[in-house]
Design a protein around this motif. Sequence first.
Motif, PDB file in Angstrom:
ATOM      1  N   ALA A   1      13.441   2.686  69.744  1.00  0.00           N
ATOM      2  CA  ALA A   1      12.802   4.028  70.493  1.00  0.00           C
ATOM      3  C   ALA A   1      11.860   3.769  71.506  1.00  0.00           C
ATOM      4  CB  ALA A   1      11.905   4.490  69.236  1.00  0.00           C
ATOM      5  N   GLY A   2      11.291   2.538  71.745  1.00  0.00           N
ATOM      6  CA  GLY A   2      10.323   2.378  72.835  1.00  0.00           C
ATOM      7  C   GLY A   2      11.104   2.498  74.122  1.00  0.00           C
ATOM      8  N   ILE A   3      12.327   2.172  74.496  1.00  0.00           N
ATOM      9  CA  ILE A   3      12.788   1.965  75.740  1.00  0.00           C
ATOM     10  C   ILE A   3      12.900   3.415  76.372  1.00  0.00           C
ATOM     11  CG2 ILE A   3      15.211   2.321  74.559  1.00  0.00           C
ATOM     12  CD1 ILE A   3      14.379   0.385  77.683  1.00  0.00           C
ATOM     13  N   PHE A   4      12.818   4.635  75.477  1.00  0.00           N
ATOM     14  CA  PHE A   4      13.170   5.687  76.078  1.00  0.00           C
ATOM     15  C   PHE A   4      11.751   6.124  76.824  1.00  0.00           C
ATOM     16  CE2 PHE A   4      16.248   5.169  72.777  1.00  0.00           C
ATOM     17  CZ  PHE A   4      17.380   5.739  73.360  1.00  0.00           C
TER      18      PHE A   4
ATOM     19  N   LEU B   1      28.498  -0.735  65.548  1.00  0.00           N
ATOM     20  CA  LEU B   1      28.992   0.585  66.051  1.00  0.00           C
ATOM     21  C   LEU B   1      27.909   1.151  66.536  1.00  0.00           C
ATOM     22  CD1 LEU B   1      31.133   2.900  65.977  1.00  0.00           C
ATOM     23  CD2 LEU B   1      30.156   3.315  63.525  1.00  0.00           C
ATOM     24  N   ILE B   2      26.643   1.106  65.920  1.00  0.00           N
ATOM     25  CA  ILE B   2      25.464   1.880  66.242  1.00  0.00           C
ATOM     26  C   ILE B   2      24.840   1.451  67.611  1.00  0.00           C
ATOM     27  CG2 ILE B   2      23.255   2.388  65.846  1.00  0.00           C
ATOM     28  CD1 ILE B   2      23.918   2.779  62.969  1.00  0.00           C
ATOM     29  N   THR B   3      24.801   0.143  67.791  1.00  0.00           N
ATOM     30  CA  THR B   3      24.761  -0.598  68.927  1.00  0.00           C
ATOM     31  C   THR B   3      25.643  -0.025  70.249  1.00  0.00           C
ATOM     32  OG1 THR B   3      24.065  -2.476  67.615  1.00  0.00           O
ATOM     33  CG2 THR B   3      24.184  -2.740  69.967  1.00  0.00           C
ATOM     34  N   ILE B   4      26.622  -0.129  70.085  1.00  0.00           N
ATOM     35  CA  ILE B   4      27.582   0.032  71.016  1.00  0.00           C
ATOM     36  C   ILE B   4      27.602   1.800  71.472  1.00  0.00           C
ATOM     37  CG2 ILE B   4      30.209   0.732  71.570  1.00  0.00           C
ATOM     38  CD1 ILE B   4      30.747  -1.693  69.870  1.00  0.00           C
ATOM     39  N   ILE B   5      27.211   2.676  70.475  1.00  0.00           N
ATOM     40  CA  ILE B   5      27.134   4.079  70.614  1.00  0.00           C
ATOM     41  C   ILE B   5      25.820   4.537  71.292  1.00  0.00           C
ATOM     42  CG2 ILE B   5      26.498   6.419  69.427  1.00  0.00           C
ATOM     43  CD1 ILE B   5      28.262   5.317  67.208  1.00  0.00           C
ATOM     44  N   LYS B   6      24.616   3.575  70.984  1.00  0.00           N
ATOM     45  CA  LYS B   6      23.587   3.784  71.960  1.00  0.00           C
ATOM     46  C   LYS B   6      23.228   3.180  73.022  1.00  0.00           C
ATOM     47  CE  LYS B   6      20.336   0.198  69.803  1.00  0.00           C
ATOM     48  NZ  LYS B   6      19.306   0.039  68.889  1.00  0.00           N
ATOM     49  N   LEU B   7      24.259   2.179  73.457  1.00  0.00           N
ATOM     50  CA  LEU B   7      24.244   1.521  74.707  1.00  0.00           C
ATOM     51  C   LEU B   7      25.067   2.482  75.630  1.00  0.00           C
ATOM     52  CD1 LEU B   7      24.615  -2.265  74.071  1.00  0.00           C
ATOM     53  CD2 LEU B   7      22.512  -1.076  74.881  1.00  0.00           C
TER      54      LEU B   7
ATOM     55  N   PRO C   1      25.201   5.771  76.326  1.00  0.00           N
ATOM     56  CA  PRO C   1      24.415   6.609  77.475  1.00  0.00           C
ATOM     57  C   PRO C   1      23.395   5.933  78.391  1.00  0.00           C
ATOM     58  CG  PRO C   1      24.237   7.566  75.269  1.00  0.00           C
ATOM     59  CD  PRO C   1      24.901   6.122  75.244  1.00  0.00           C
ATOM     60  N   LEU C   2      22.796   4.888  77.686  1.00  0.00           N
ATOM     61  CA  LEU C   2      22.153   3.883  78.586  1.00  0.00           C
ATOM     62  C   LEU C   2      22.780   3.212  79.745  1.00  0.00           C
ATOM     63  CD1 LEU C   2      19.804   2.087  76.001  1.00  0.00           C
ATOM     64  CD2 LEU C   2      19.572   4.305  77.076  1.00  0.00           C
ATOM     65  N   LEU C   3      24.134   2.867  79.557  1.00  0.00           N
ATOM     66  CA  LEU C   3      24.752   2.370  80.451  1.00  0.00           C
ATOM     67  C   LEU C   3      25.250   3.453  81.342  1.00  0.00           C
ATOM     68  CD1 LEU C   3      27.246  -0.189  78.624  1.00  0.00           C
ATOM     69  CD2 LEU C   3      25.475  -0.713  79.947  1.00  0.00           C
ATOM     70  N   GLY C   4      25.204   4.464  80.978  1.00  0.00           N
ATOM     71  CA  GLY C   4      25.800   5.624  81.883  1.00  0.00           C
ATOM     72  C   GLY C   4      24.660   6.117  82.890  1.00  0.00           C
TER      73      GLY C   4
ATOM     74  N   THR D   1      19.306  16.388  76.326  1.00  0.00           N
ATOM     75  CA  THR D   1      19.873  16.443  74.817  1.00  0.00           C
ATOM     76  C   THR D   1      20.522  15.410  74.195  1.00  0.00           C
ATOM     77  OG1 THR D   1      19.693  19.039  75.155  1.00  0.00           O
ATOM     78  CG2 THR D   1      20.931  17.947  73.220  1.00  0.00           C
ATOM     79  N   ILE D   2      21.321  14.646  75.314  1.00  0.00           N
ATOM     80  CA  ILE D   2      22.190  13.462  74.809  1.00  0.00           C
ATOM     81  C   ILE D   2      21.100  12.218  74.655  1.00  0.00           C
ATOM     82  CG2 ILE D   2      23.748  11.889  75.725  1.00  0.00           C
ATOM     83  CD1 ILE D   2      25.169  14.132  77.147  1.00  0.00           C
ATOM     84  N   LEU D   3      20.069  12.403  75.508  1.00  0.00           N
ATOM     85  CA  LEU D   3      18.951  11.171  75.342  1.00  0.00           C
ATOM     86  C   LEU D   3      18.341  11.513  74.218  1.00  0.00           C
ATOM     87  CD1 LEU D   3      18.697   8.722  77.030  1.00  0.00           C
ATOM     88  CD2 LEU D   3      20.145  10.347  77.982  1.00  0.00           C
ATOM     89  N   LEU D   4      18.014  12.548  73.650  1.00  0.00           N
ATOM     90  CA  LEU D   4      17.247  13.018  72.665  1.00  0.00           C
ATOM     91  C   LEU D   4      18.108  12.552  71.375  1.00  0.00           C
ATOM     92  CD1 LEU D   4      14.467  14.210  72.322  1.00  0.00           C
ATOM     93  CD2 LEU D   4      15.551  16.163  71.423  1.00  0.00           C
ATOM     94  N   LEU D   5      19.127  12.724  71.133  1.00  0.00           N
ATOM     95  CA  LEU D   5      20.131  12.334  70.347  1.00  0.00           C
ATOM     96  C   LEU D   5      20.269  10.741  70.293  1.00  0.00           C
ATOM     97  CD1 LEU D   5      22.963  15.201  70.187  1.00  0.00           C
ATOM     98  CD2 LEU D   5      21.112  14.854  68.669  1.00  0.00           C
ATOM     99  N   THR D   6      20.523  10.094  71.338  1.00  0.00           N
ATOM    100  CA  THR D   6      20.415   8.729  71.507  1.00  0.00           C
ATOM    101  C   THR D   6      19.412   8.050  71.007  1.00  0.00           C
ATOM    102  OG1 THR D   6      21.801   9.025  73.548  1.00  0.00           O
ATOM    103  CG2 THR D   6      20.721   6.899  73.156  1.00  0.00           C
ATOM    104  N   ALA D   7      18.072   8.923  71.055  1.00  0.00           N
ATOM    105  CA  ALA D   7      16.900   8.136  70.666  1.00  0.00           C
ATOM    106  C   ALA D   7      16.845   8.153  69.112  1.00  0.00           C
ATOM    107  CB  ALA D   7      15.592   8.927  71.262  1.00  0.00           C
ATOM    108  N   ALA D   8      17.330   8.979  68.445  1.00  0.00           N
ATOM    109  CA  ALA D   8      17.559   9.345  67.035  1.00  0.00           C
ATOM    110  C   ALA D   8      18.620   8.159  66.539  1.00  0.00           C
ATOM    111  CB  ALA D   8      17.952  10.621  66.515  1.00  0.00           C
ATOM    112  N   ILE D   9      19.578   8.128  67.224  1.00  0.00           N
ATOM    113  CA  ILE D   9      20.744   7.149  66.881  1.00  0.00           C
ATOM    114  C   ILE D   9      20.131   5.573  67.049  1.00  0.00           C
ATOM    115  CG2 ILE D   9      22.840   6.119  67.455  1.00  0.00           C
ATOM    116  CD1 ILE D   9      23.692   9.226  68.124  1.00  0.00           C
TER     117      ILE D   9
END
Length: 432
Positions: free
Chosen positions: A30-33, A159-165, A167-170, A278-286
């Motif tokens: 969570a801290g990265i956000f 799976l979760i690592t790839i999903i949350k990376l 948006p960050l890579l985007g 909104t995408i980043l908010l959901l990414t933080a939860a994931i």
Amino acid sequence: MAIEKTDEGLKRVVGVPGLALAIVNGVIGAGIFALPAIVGIALGAFSIFGYVFCSIMLAAIMLCYAEIGSKVTSSGGSYAYVEAAFGNFPAYIINWLYFFGWNVLGSAALMNIIADSLAAIFPVFLNPLIRAVLFFVLIGFMVLLNVRGARQGIGLVKLITIIKLLPLLGIIIFGFSQVKAANLHWEHAPSLKTFSDTALILFFAFAGFETSLGVSGEFKNPQRTVPMGICLGGIVVLIVYMLLQTVTQGVLGAAMASFKDAPLAAVAEKIVGPVGATILLLTAAISCFGCVSADVMCTPRSLFAGANDGMFPKFLTKVHPKYATPHLALVTYGSLVFIFSVAGGFKQLAVLASAAILLIYLAVILATIKLRKQQQASEKTFKAPGGLVTPLIGIAAIVWLLSSLSKWEILSTIIFIAVVCIMYFVTRQFKK
């Protein structure tokens, strides 16, 4: 090829990619956000040097973990390493600092961040009962998946690592086109105190890699998996952190202070509009869910290992007859995380976390030095480069960071350790 089992009855199914992704998942939470704004406001464009400085400190500690992890291959991670070098009593203290002072409270806090993130979009999650149901469902899912096997648990983490990376890579890829060179220019270096205070925050942003080593009894070829997984995971984390800081600093510049709570969301909004936030908010939860899932997979192995050594209740040593997993340790740990997630009154205890992880790191480095002296010349295991220089850099960094803690953090840790010591000796007397 047949799946090898350890003498603990667990299957060795986790390889280099699994460990590396688990480390990336455990560290990038969570801290990265909010981190780019914290660092950027304090250091400005000089922030990139803060990351380099902290990466050197963490590299010294991670290399010690890589060395001792290639030698000690039983379950428990940090606990197993300290137990192998110094015996039951120090290991008992480290296990309590690790599983309760660092992980239970940390995962409970992350579960509440998940609910808060979802509540910003769906206000129903402000209801305490709905939050409790959410916690029960998510934690129950993680426990059940890991009971079925470490392979399934590490699969979820991947799976979760790839999903949350993604948006960050985007943000990194599409944000570079909006970077302004003037925002990356710095005229003078920050004061030593400002740099030190920020480095302390950055250090804890890199912490969390050790959790993934809790499944050390389930690594395939640990002499290769541990050093390669730690090094690969650490490099990926450093690259992602530095690129995100560069893009955020380059896009927001002096306006960083206006977005101190969610700088990445502000950058995402500039790139793709309001939907980006909104995408980043959901990414933080994931992202938080991913960290907790890694914790639920790994930390119960420390309880399992401690129980095997007679330091925790015997029922925690039970291995599932079909799935060969420490199922009762998993259920017990998941229950603790759920209880503290719902309770909400645990936040005052969170001051334990900073001192706890530093003491754990210090104990593992000292264990590395001791076991290195005992190593036979014929043993083919990883050895951290630089001789004693590497562990000494790690020790110096930890002592410096310990000196920066508040008196309440230090006092609460001393009280906690004193209580654990009493528990240890009372338990021994009870057994006799």
